[in-house]
Design an enzyme around this catalytic site. Sequence first.
Site, PDB file in Angstrom:
ATOM      1  N   HIS A 252       0.868  -1.200   0.000  1.00 58.09           N
ATOM      2  CA  HIS A 252       0.000   0.000   0.000  1.00 58.09           C
ATOM      3  C   HIS A 252       0.896   1.240   0.000  1.00 58.09           C
ATOM      4  O   HIS A 252       1.483   1.594   1.030  1.00 58.09           O
ATOM      5  CB  HIS A 252      -0.906   0.012   1.240  1.00 58.09           C
ATOM      6  CG  HIS A 252      -1.859   1.172   1.263  1.00 58.09           C
ATOM      7  ND1 HIS A 252      -3.201   1.017   1.512  1.00 58.09           N
ATOM      8  CD2 HIS A 252      -1.677   2.503   1.082  1.00 58.09           C
ATOM      9  CE1 HIS A 252      -3.792   2.201   1.480  1.00 58.09           C
ATOM     10  NE2 HIS A 252      -2.887   3.127   1.222  1.00 58.09           N
TER      11      HIS A 252
ATOM     12  N   HIS B  98       1.624   5.389  -1.716  1.00 58.95           N
ATOM     13  CA  HIS B  98       1.269   6.563  -2.527  1.00 58.95           C
ATOM     14  C   HIS B  98       2.552   7.132  -3.126  1.00 58.95           C
ATOM     15  O   HIS B  98       3.422   7.598  -2.379  1.00 58.95           O
ATOM     16  CB  HIS B  98       0.578   7.626  -1.661  1.00 58.95           C
ATOM     17  CG  HIS B  98      -0.687   7.122  -1.045  1.00 58.95           C
ATOM     18  ND1 HIS B  98      -1.919   7.273  -1.647  1.00 58.95           N
ATOM     19  CD2 HIS B  98      -0.913   6.416   0.091  1.00 58.95           C
ATOM     20  CE1 HIS B  98      -2.853   6.701  -0.887  1.00 58.95           C
ATOM     21  NE2 HIS B  98      -2.262   6.167   0.164  1.00 58.95           N
ATOM     22  N   LEU B  99       2.650   7.083  -4.446  1.00 57.78           N
ATOM     23  CA  LEU B  99       3.888   7.548  -5.087  1.00 57.78           C
ATOM     24  C   LEU B  99       3.784   8.956  -5.659  1.00 57.78           C
ATOM     25  O   LEU B  99       4.787   9.509  -6.099  1.00 57.78           O
ATOM     26  CB  LEU B  99       4.305   6.586  -6.207  1.00 57.78           C
ATOM     27  CG  LEU B  99       5.063   5.328  -5.776  1.00 57.78           C
ATOM     28  CD1 LEU B  99       5.348   4.435  -6.979  1.00 57.78           C
ATOM     29  CD2 LEU B  99       6.361   5.671  -5.057  1.00 57.78           C
ATOM     30  N   ARG B 100       2.562   9.510  -5.678  1.00 58.45           N
ATOM     31  CA  ARG B 100       2.363  10.870  -6.205  1.00 58.45           C
ATOM     32  C   ARG B 100       2.786  10.965  -7.680  1.00 58.45           C
ATOM     33  O   ARG B 100       2.966   9.965  -8.347  1.00 58.45           O
ATOM     34  CB  ARG B 100       3.114  11.916  -5.366  1.00 58.45           C
ATOM     35  CG  ARG B 100       2.845  11.847  -3.864  1.00 58.45           C
ATOM     36  CD  ARG B 100       1.393  11.955  -3.507  1.00 58.45           C
ATOM     37  NE  ARG B 100       1.196  12.223  -2.096  1.00 58.45           N
ATOM     38  CZ  ARG B 100       0.101  11.854  -1.419  1.00 58.45           C
ATOM     39  NH1 ARG B 100      -0.872  11.174  -2.009  1.00 58.45           N
ATOM     40  NH2 ARG B 100      -0.032  12.157  -0.149  1.00 58.45           N
TER      41      ARG B 100
ATOM     42  N   ASN C 262      -5.002   7.451  -6.010  1.00 55.07           N
ATOM     43  CA  ASN C 262      -5.627   8.735  -5.640  1.00 55.07           C
ATOM     44  C   ASN C 262      -4.729   9.915  -6.004  1.00 55.07           C
ATOM     45  O   ASN C 262      -4.451  10.775  -5.177  1.00 55.07           O
ATOM     46  CB  ASN C 262      -5.989   8.765  -4.145  1.00 55.07           C
ATOM     47  CG  ASN C 262      -4.767   8.722  -3.238  1.00 55.07           C
ATOM     48  OD1 ASN C 262      -3.744   8.158  -3.615  1.00 55.07           O
ATOM     49  ND2 ASN C 262      -4.861   9.325  -2.062  1.00 55.07           N
TER      50      ASN C 262
ATOM     51  N   LYS D 254      -9.396  -0.181  -6.162  1.00 57.64           N
ATOM     52  CA  LYS D 254      -9.384   0.505  -4.874  1.00 57.64           C
ATOM     53  C   LYS D 254     -10.716   1.200  -4.631  1.00 57.64           C
ATOM     54  O   LYS D 254     -11.189   1.966  -5.466  1.00 57.64           O
ATOM     55  CB  LYS D 254      -8.242   1.539  -4.859  1.00 57.64           C
ATOM     56  CG  LYS D 254      -8.087   2.288  -3.556  1.00 57.64           C
ATOM     57  CD  LYS D 254      -7.670   1.384  -2.422  1.00 57.64           C
ATOM     58  CE  LYS D 254      -7.868   2.022  -1.063  1.00 57.64           C
ATOM     59  NZ  LYS D 254      -6.703   2.730  -0.559  1.00 57.64           N
TER      60      LYS D 254
ATOM     61  N   HIS E 207     -10.521   1.384   1.570  1.00 56.08           N
ATOM     62  CA  HIS E 207     -10.326   2.367   2.643  1.00 56.08           C
ATOM     63  C   HIS E 207     -11.584   2.270   3.490  1.00 56.08           C
ATOM     64  O   HIS E 207     -12.644   2.775   3.104  1.00 56.08           O
ATOM     65  CB  HIS E 207     -10.133   3.785   2.080  1.00 56.08           C
ATOM     66  CG  HIS E 207      -9.949   4.804   3.161  1.00 56.08           C
ATOM     67  ND1 HIS E 207      -8.749   5.417   3.421  1.00 56.08           N
ATOM     68  CD2 HIS E 207     -10.826   5.281   4.091  1.00 56.08           C
ATOM     69  CE1 HIS E 207      -8.885   6.241   4.456  1.00 56.08           C
ATOM     70  NE2 HIS E 207     -10.134   6.177   4.881  1.00 56.08           N
TER      71      HIS E 207
ATOM     72  N   HIS F 195      -4.775  -0.377   5.829  1.00 54.52           N
ATOM     73  CA  HIS F 195      -4.308   0.415   6.977  1.00 54.52           C
ATOM     74  C   HIS F 195      -5.235   0.328   8.190  1.00 54.52           C
ATOM     75  O   HIS F 195      -5.781   1.339   8.638  1.00 54.52           O
ATOM     76  CB  HIS F 195      -4.067   1.878   6.589  1.00 54.52           C
ATOM     77  CG  HIS F 195      -5.156   2.520   5.749  1.00 54.52           C
ATOM     78  ND1 HIS F 195      -6.485   2.440   6.063  1.00 54.52           N
ATOM     79  CD2 HIS F 195      -5.085   3.253   4.611  1.00 54.52           C
ATOM     80  CE1 HIS F 195      -7.182   3.102   5.151  1.00 54.52           C
ATOM     81  NE2 HIS F 195      -6.360   3.591   4.265  1.00 54.52           N
TER      82      HIS F 195
ATOM     83  N   ASP G 155       1.477   2.784   3.514  1.00 56.17           N
ATOM     84  CA  ASP G 155       0.607   3.951   3.360  1.00 56.17           C
ATOM     85  C   ASP G 155       1.427   5.239   3.408  1.00 56.17           C
ATOM     86  O   ASP G 155       0.945   6.285   3.866  1.00 56.17           O
ATOM     87  CB  ASP G 155      -0.506   3.982   4.411  1.00 56.17           C
ATOM     88  CG  ASP G 155      -1.652   4.894   3.983  1.00 56.17           C
ATOM     89  OD1 ASP G 155      -1.660   5.315   2.808  1.00 56.17           O
ATOM     90  OD2 ASP G 155      -2.518   5.192   4.817  1.00 56.17           O
TER      91      ASP G 155
ATOM     92  N   ALA H 279      -3.804  15.386   5.487  1.00 52.86           N
ATOM     93  CA  ALA H 279      -3.610  14.073   6.112  1.00 52.86           C
ATOM     94  C   ALA H 279      -2.590  13.244   5.348  1.00 52.86           C
ATOM     95  O   ALA H 279      -2.629  13.183   4.122  1.00 52.86           O
ATOM     96  CB  ALA H 279      -4.939  13.330   6.159  1.00 52.86           C
TER      97      ALA H 279
HETATM   98  N1  OTD Z   1      -4.212   8.519   4.305  1.00 52.45           N
HETATM   99  N2  OTD Z   1      -3.289  10.402   3.357  1.00 52.45           N
HETATM  100  C1  OTD Z   1      -3.340   9.862   2.109  1.00 52.45           C
HETATM  101  C2  OTD Z   1      -3.794   8.624   1.931  1.00 52.45           C
HETATM  102  C3  OTD Z   1      -4.002   7.777   3.104  1.00 52.45           C
HETATM  103  O1  OTD Z   1      -6.199   6.925   3.241  1.00 52.45           O
HETATM  104  C4  OTD Z   1      -5.036   6.735   2.890  1.00 52.45           C
HETATM  105  O2  OTD Z   1      -4.696   5.687   2.336  1.00 52.45           O
HETATM  106  C5  OTD Z   1      -2.838  10.664   1.013  1.00 52.45           C
HETATM  107  O3  OTD Z   1      -2.360  11.774   1.275  1.00 52.45           O
HETATM  108  O4  OTD Z   1      -2.908  10.206  -0.146  1.00 52.45           O
HETATM  109  C6  OTD Z   1      -3.759   9.747   4.434  1.00 52.45           C
HETATM  110  O5  OTD Z   1      -3.795  10.292   5.538  1.00 52.45           O
HETATM  111 ZN    ZN Z   2      -3.173   5.069   1.518  1.00 51.70          ZN
HETATM  112 ZN    ZN Z   3      -6.896   4.942   2.722  1.00 54.20          ZN
END
Ligand code: OTD
Ligand code: ZN
Ligand code: ZN
Length: 349
Positions: free
Chosen positions: A13, A15-17, A41, A99, A136, A174, A245, A260
């Site tokens: 899991h 996030h690579l942006r 996302n 997802k 999620h 997560h 995450d 977040a």
């Molecule tokens: N949680 N921030 C992000 C994703 C996760 O829900 C998530 O997996 C993000 O910034 O993409 C976060 O707090």
């Molecule tokens: Zn995430």
């Molecule tokens: Zn999430």
Amino acid sequence: MKDLTILKPDDWHLHLREGIVLKNIIKFSSEFFGRAIVMPNTKNPITSINKCISYKKSISEGLPENSKFEPLMTIYLTDETIKDELIEGFKNDVFFAAKLYPANATTNSSQGVKKIENLYEIFEVMEELGMPLLIHGEVTDPKVDIFDREVVFIDKELLPLIQRFPKLKIVLEHITTSYAVSFVQENNLGATITPHHLHINRNAMFFGGLNSDFYCLPVAKRENNRIALRKAATSGKKCFFLGTDSAPHLRQWKAFCGCAGIFNSPVAIESYIQVFDEEDSLDQFEKFASLNGPNFYNLPVNKEKIRLVSKSNEIPKFIEVIDNNKVVGQIKPFHAGEILNWQVEGIVN
Ligand code: OTD
Ligand code: ZN
Ligand code: ZN
């Protein structure tokens, strides 16, 4: 000095942006992880085959030369997801999984799913195809207390879903509560556990003033939940596996809007192993990091190994984001300024 050699881990899991941030951070994942499930996302979410192919290409271009790191891509489900697109993408190995973000549950999720029932036709094909559904798991009803959103999701949304689709392969992402720990085990789901939810409880967000460095979604919960998560991760049980995450936000944005997300990829392996060491469970670390994930997803384990050694490891206060040889931003990593007790020494063949 203690040391441990394990099969190369995977991050289930991540996030690579995109753009400059992607180019600056990907090395932290590609160096010691074999594969990662890349979350969809992005600002313009990955909702189609074409978007996914071009996102994967930008990831590959950002990798260091000769990297063997393999990104496993996901489709972002919406109320409008087209069934045939999902089937074609999965059959052609464009999408590894789908997802599900309840709309507005987390960062860049406004295009997420408004009503889970709208996707029942999609879940039916996913069940047939054996395509994993990554969730999620939080309700977004503002009347529900933010600390209860995972538990309410499990009761109100997840339970009916698994009853209707008993063969659907589901990962509850997560997890943050002891309730989720029990539910996952009792219902044959998979679950990722982040390093930060193993280290902090909700007090961290309020220590020394409101502190957005420890604000992520789902938010960290009470201490009893952290203890349950540590017990689950270090149990070696097949349903629990590594998913960082890691979710970087530039310092200026984090300070400005308190967005977040915790950026842990530069320290993830060290952060996790410290927990296993503290829990006297170093012998279970390889299962959590390198075996349980591939087993759940029916993939081979990685061939290479990594060696970890226990030695003082000072974590930088900031990671710089560089563009054209100029520093254009900073991102604060998890454990910034702390001294951890472990370090990844390198790859062993
Ligand atoms: N949680 N921030 C992000 C994703 C996760 O829900 C998530 O997996 C993000 O910034 O993409 C976060 O707090
Ligand atoms: Zn995430
Ligand atoms: Zn999430």
